[in-house]
Design an enzyme around this catalytic site. Sequence first.
Site, PDB file in Angstrom:
ATOM      1  CB  SER A 112      -0.871  -0.020   1.256  1.00  0.00           C
ATOM      2  OG  SER A 112      -1.402   1.256   1.491  1.00  0.00           O
ATOM      3  CE1 TYR A 126      -2.984   0.345   4.580  1.00  0.00           C
ATOM      4  CE2 TYR A 126      -3.671  -1.870   5.163  1.00  0.00           C
ATOM      5  CZ  TYR A 126      -3.370  -0.914   4.207  1.00  0.00           C
ATOM      6  OH  TYR A 126      -3.429  -1.248   2.871  1.00  0.00           O
ATOM      7  CE  LYS A 184      -1.497  -4.205   3.388  1.00  0.00           C
ATOM      8  NZ  LYS A 184      -1.843  -5.444   2.677  1.00  0.00           N
TER       9      LYS A 184
END
Length: 339
Positions: A124, A149, A153
């Site tokens: 991402s 988050y 990643k």
Amino acid sequence: MNVLVTGGCGYIGSHMTLSLIENDYEVVVLDNFSNSSLESLKRVEVLTGKKVNFIEGDVCDKVLLKHIFSQYNIDHVLHFAGLKSVGESVNKPLQYYENNVLGALSLCHVMDQVGVRNLIFSSSATVYGDAKIMPIHEGIPTGSPTNPYGRSKLMIEEILNDLVKADLGWSVGILRYFNPVGAHPSGVIGEDPNDIPNNLVPFISQVAIGLRKELSIFGNNYDTFDGTGVRDYIHVMDLVDGHLKAMKKISNKTGLEIWNLGTGNGYSVLEIVKAFENASGKKVPFKFVSRREGDVASCWADATKAERELNWKAKCSLVEMMEDTWRWQSNNPNGYKTS
Ligand code: WQD
């Protein structure tokens, strides 16, 4: 060619599964329904006329993973399974690290044991953190993501980097998504969050269909042309096409490559609201509220590396992104929950 799609019932995973089948791949889907439903896969089967091998379970379950690899002669793995909300991750860090990082570790561990070493990882743009220079290219330092988050990643990317350095037998493609939106043009499959949508476009879509009263815009005092957050929205079908091209690319070489999947265009929240109103013919009432923790002001891609190396470029316009979203939403007011 047999492909294991983890998270294959989810928003991007289901569109990927559809496209793989249409490109004559044999597909095996693993999903735990944490943010998806089996209905998406049933509709993929209707659209393709093909049965999909499906296993319900968690990507952290190494025993189950070993069973899948022993049952099916997997050549490639596309790893989508993971939690993906910036906002939610700030409040639930442990859930995000366990699900995302442990899930990827378990998958890689079992792949290594069974000797399947072709992996495409769904990363991402949030790994870039609060990048100051736009557009963002793959060579810039991944900075410090502003939320758990994004950090999960980035941790997985680091794990994959170390894995490839230790064993040159691996072929890994890391795809850094910008903001996936839209739906398959048929309107039969689309984005259907299990709870209140964390992301902008599905929330707007639910306001337009009358499921939500109004949109809260998280901050209108960012250093952007209209004060609202700017992002690079990319049609899910363009994203899926990028995966097909990346999968082919890594099957001919070992090592690790990273590609941005974005359009190279940034649109503000207010521009997205306007575009959706034009596409749907519906008014989207909104109010400005305080900024959401973990958000950055602007984020859009330099996607020329994927264009050069994958012969891939996003084709769908913002109008198509909004029209396809609305077709899905208006055909399925309750998403996959069949009334
Ligand atoms: C977009 C803009 C918000 C909701 C996403 C995914 C993440 C990753 C990267 C794939 C921001 C604003 C949002 C709302 C708002 N994608 N907004 N009101 O945070 O850029 O990250 O793309 O891996 O999974 O989360 O996307 O859609 O949440 O926010 O004003 O109710 O819309 O502040 O400016 P984000 P988003």
